[in-house]
Design an enzyme around this catalytic site. Structure first.
Site, PDB file in Angstrom:
ATOM      1  N   SER A   1      73.547 -14.397-128.782  1.00  0.00           N
ATOM      2  CA  SER A   1      72.251 -14.934-128.369  1.00  0.00           C
ATOM      3  C   SER A   1      71.968 -16.226-129.132  1.00  0.00           C
ATOM      4  O   SER A   1      71.828 -16.228-130.358  1.00  0.00           O
ATOM      5  CB  SER A   1      71.136 -13.927-128.645  1.00  0.00           C
ATOM      6  OG  SER A   1      69.903 -14.542-128.356  1.00  0.00           O
TER       7      SER A   1
ATOM      8  N   HIS B   1      74.179 -15.930-124.240  1.00  0.00           N
ATOM      9  CA  HIS B   1      72.894 -15.311-123.881  1.00  0.00           C
ATOM     10  C   HIS B   1      71.785 -16.282-124.277  1.00  0.00           C
ATOM     11  O   HIS B   1      71.654 -16.655-125.452  1.00  0.00           O
ATOM     12  CB  HIS B   1      72.740 -13.973-124.604  1.00  0.00           C
ATOM     13  CG  HIS B   1      71.510 -13.215-124.213  1.00  0.00           C
ATOM     14  ND1 HIS B   1      71.442 -12.454-123.061  1.00  0.00           N
ATOM     15  CD2 HIS B   1      70.294 -13.104-124.815  1.00  0.00           C
ATOM     16  CE1 HIS B   1      70.232 -11.906-122.975  1.00  0.00           C
ATOM     17  NE2 HIS B   1      69.516 -12.291-124.021  1.00  0.00           N
TER      18      HIS B   1
ATOM     19  N   ASP C   1      67.740 -17.026-124.256  1.00  0.00           N
ATOM     20  CA  ASP C   1      66.430 -16.376-124.174  1.00  0.00           C
ATOM     21  C   ASP C   1      65.333 -17.391-123.925  1.00  0.00           C
ATOM     22  O   ASP C   1      65.058 -18.236-124.779  1.00  0.00           O
ATOM     23  CB  ASP C   1      66.137 -15.658-125.503  1.00  0.00           C
ATOM     24  CG  ASP C   1      67.005 -14.445-125.709  1.00  0.00           C
ATOM     25  OD1 ASP C   1      67.008 -13.569-124.824  1.00  0.00           O
ATOM     26  OD2 ASP C   1      67.688 -14.377-126.748  1.00  0.00           O
TER      27      ASP C   1
ATOM     28  N   MET D   1      61.390 -17.866-123.449  1.00  0.00           N
ATOM     29  CA  MET D   1      60.106 -17.179-123.712  1.00  0.00           C
ATOM     30  C   MET D   1      58.959 -18.150-123.473  1.00  0.00           C
ATOM     31  O   MET D   1      59.028 -19.303-123.900  1.00  0.00           O
ATOM     32  CB  MET D   1      60.058 -16.713-125.169  1.00  0.00           C
ATOM     33  CG  MET D   1      61.221 -15.850-125.583  1.00  0.00           C
ATOM     34  SD  MET D   1      61.066 -15.408-127.319  1.00  0.00           S
ATOM     35  CE  MET D   1      62.616 -14.539-127.566  1.00  0.00           C
TER      36      MET D   1
ATOM     37  N   HIS E   1      68.051 -14.991-119.892  1.00  0.00           N
ATOM     38  CA  HIS E   1      67.100 -13.879-119.971  1.00  0.00           C
ATOM     39  C   HIS E   1      65.694 -14.464-119.973  1.00  0.00           C
ATOM     40  O   HIS E   1      65.252 -15.038-120.965  1.00  0.00           O
ATOM     41  CB  HIS E   1      67.397 -13.099-121.267  1.00  0.00           C
ATOM     42  CG  HIS E   1      66.459 -11.986-121.562  1.00  0.00           C
ATOM     43  ND1 HIS E   1      66.407 -11.367-122.792  1.00  0.00           N
ATOM     44  CD2 HIS E   1      65.529 -11.352-120.792  1.00  0.00           C
ATOM     45  CE1 HIS E   1      65.493 -10.408-122.777  1.00  0.00           C
ATOM     46  NE2 HIS E   1      64.938 -10.387-121.578  1.00  0.00           N
TER      47      HIS E   1
ATOM     48  N   MET F   1      61.961 -14.246-120.277  1.00  0.00           N
ATOM     49  CA  MET F   1      60.810 -13.465-120.747  1.00  0.00           C
ATOM     50  C   MET F   1      59.571 -14.287-120.418  1.00  0.00           C
ATOM     51  O   MET F   1      58.890 -14.826-121.297  1.00  0.00           O
ATOM     52  CB  MET F   1      60.952 -13.199-122.256  1.00  0.00           C
ATOM     53  CG  MET F   1      61.997 -12.138-122.555  1.00  0.00           C
ATOM     54  SD  MET F   1      62.602 -12.196-124.251  1.00  0.00           S
ATOM     55  CE  MET F   1      63.925 -13.386-124.034  1.00  0.00           C
TER      56      MET F   1
ATOM     57  N   MET G   1      66.296  -3.417-123.060  1.00  0.00           N
ATOM     58  CA  MET G   1      65.802  -3.998-124.315  1.00  0.00           C
ATOM     59  C   MET G   1      65.771  -2.903-125.384  1.00  0.00           C
ATOM     60  O   MET G   1      65.102  -1.882-125.226  1.00  0.00           O
ATOM     61  CB  MET G   1      64.396  -4.573-124.129  1.00  0.00           C
ATOM     62  CG  MET G   1      64.321  -5.805-123.241  1.00  0.00           C
ATOM     63  SD  MET G   1      65.430  -7.149-123.706  1.00  0.00           S
ATOM     64  CE  MET G   1      64.886  -7.491-125.385  1.00  0.00           C
TER      65      MET G   1
ATOM     66  N   ASP H   1      70.218  -5.429-125.430  1.00  0.00           N
ATOM     67  CA  ASP H   1      69.698  -6.638-126.075  1.00  0.00           C
ATOM     68  C   ASP H   1      68.698  -6.289-127.164  1.00  0.00           C
ATOM     69  O   ASP H   1      67.606  -5.802-126.883  1.00  0.00           O
ATOM     70  CB  ASP H   1      69.037  -7.513-124.991  1.00  0.00           C
ATOM     71  CG  ASP H   1      68.628  -8.877-125.527  1.00  0.00           C
ATOM     72  OD1 ASP H   1      68.977  -9.202-126.674  1.00  0.00           O
ATOM     73  OD2 ASP H   1      67.974  -9.616-124.761  1.00  0.00           O
TER      74      ASP H   1
HETATM   75  C1  DX5 Z   1      64.716 -10.746-128.005  1.00  0.00           C
HETATM   76  C2  DX5 Z   1      65.826 -11.458-127.288  1.00  0.00           C
HETATM   77  C3  DX5 Z   1      67.158 -11.168-127.822  1.00  0.00           C
HETATM   78  C4  DX5 Z   1      67.373 -11.626-129.246  1.00  0.00           C
HETATM   79  C5  DX5 Z   1      68.293 -10.636-129.884  1.00  0.00           C
HETATM   80  O1  DX5 Z   1      63.539 -10.892-127.304  1.00  0.00           O
HETATM   81  O2  DX5 Z   1      65.841 -11.101-125.916  1.00  0.00           O
HETATM   82  O3  DX5 Z   1      68.180 -11.683-126.989  1.00  0.00           O
HETATM   83  O4  DX5 Z   1      67.928 -12.904-129.331  1.00  0.00           O
HETATM   84  O5  DX5 Z   1      68.339 -10.924-131.217  1.00  0.00           O
HETATM   85  P1  DX5 Z   1      68.942  -9.918-132.286  1.00  0.00           P
HETATM   86  O6  DX5 Z   1      70.361  -9.664-131.903  1.00  0.00           O
HETATM   87  O7  DX5 Z   1      68.784 -10.679-133.560  1.00  0.00           O
HETATM   88  O8  DX5 Z   1      68.109  -8.677-132.238  1.00  0.00           O
HETATM   89 ZN    ZN Z   2      67.604 -11.659-124.694  1.00  0.00          ZN
END
Ligand code: DX5
Ligand code: ZN
Length: 222
Positions: A8, A33, A35, A37, A66, A68, A137, A175
């Site tokens: 990620s 990956h 993310d 947000m 991903h 969010m 998740m 994840d």
């Molecule tokens: C959290 C993200 C994850 C995050 C995981 O909201 O969707 O992808 O980057 O991070 P770790 O592996 O540090 O928990």
């Molecule tokens: Zn993620």
């Protein structure tokens, strides 16, 4: 199929983003990956289109985005244009999930759905055959570096059973809080793709950490 490892980028050093992208390119990792947000669906803001565009120019592996964000339908075509291979939206953010999934596929991407820790997997039973990926998740979305929620194993087993019963080929991605101490057990429970952020990027040798995750999971299967 061997387990896919998806570092990620949220946990990368953004001041050295290209270095970290090349590290992933040259490692045994399978996917990037990414993310996204929005500060509304989750209580944090990460990065958006310009950063993904820059990553996509260098990345040589599958781009697993991903989202969010609320109302992800507004951006499906944008993420397709950026080079996204797998686009995952949150179950909790989609009123018309079936429509969102069809639109994602029509834009040429694989379609995924992520479930928050409180959302049971059985809610996907009527759409599972349409999904390329389900992201379970294993932390509350919004931040890297959180502790793994143990109930995840039961969810993975239940989802694996549902996928097998329906004869679907949906991948199960995990994840949040993935480390060497839970990776093998997750694969035994039925996982196909492991996302790892801080465990990879905060390790002394991220390339070796990715290799170790790959070999730890190669020894097991569901
Ligand atoms: C959290 C993200 C994850 C995050 C995981 O909201 O969707 O992808 O980057 O991070 P770790 O592996 O540090 O928990
Ligand atoms: Zn993620």
């Amino acid at each position: 199929m061997s387990t896919l490892i998806a570092p990620s980028i949220l946990a990368a050093d953004f001041g050295n983003l290209h270095r970290d992208v090349h590290m992933v390119n040259d490692s045994q990792a399978d996917w990037f990956h990414l993310d996204v947000m929005d500060g509304v669906f989750v209580p944090n803001i990460s990065f958006g289109m310009p950063v993904i565009k820059s990553i996509a120019q260098e990345a040589k592996k599958t781009l697993d985005v991903h989202l969010m964000i609320v109302d992800p339908d507004r951006y499906i075509q944008t993420f397709a244009d950026l080079g996204t291979d797998v686009l995952t939206v949150h179950y909790e953010a989609c009123t018309h999930l079936h429509r969102t999934i069809q639109a994602t596929k029509a834009a040429g991407m694989k379609a995924g759905v992520a479930l928050n820790p409180h959302t049971p997997v059985h809610l996907l039973s009527d759409i599972i055959a349409d999904l390329d990926l389900v992201c379970i998740m294993s932390v509350n979305p919004g931040f890297g570096g959180q502790s793994f929620i143990e109930n995840t194993y039961d969810k993975v087993r239940a989802l694996r059973g549902m996928i097998n019963d329906k004869g679907a080929s949906t991948l199960i991605e995990i994840d949040g809080g993935v480390k060497d101490n839970n990776a093998a057990a997750l694969v035994e429970a039925g996982a196909d793709v492991l996302v790892a952020g801080s465990f990879v990027f905060r390790s002394e040798d991220p390339t070796a950490t990715i290799s170790n995750l790959k070999s730890t999971t190669a020894a097991v299967s569901y």
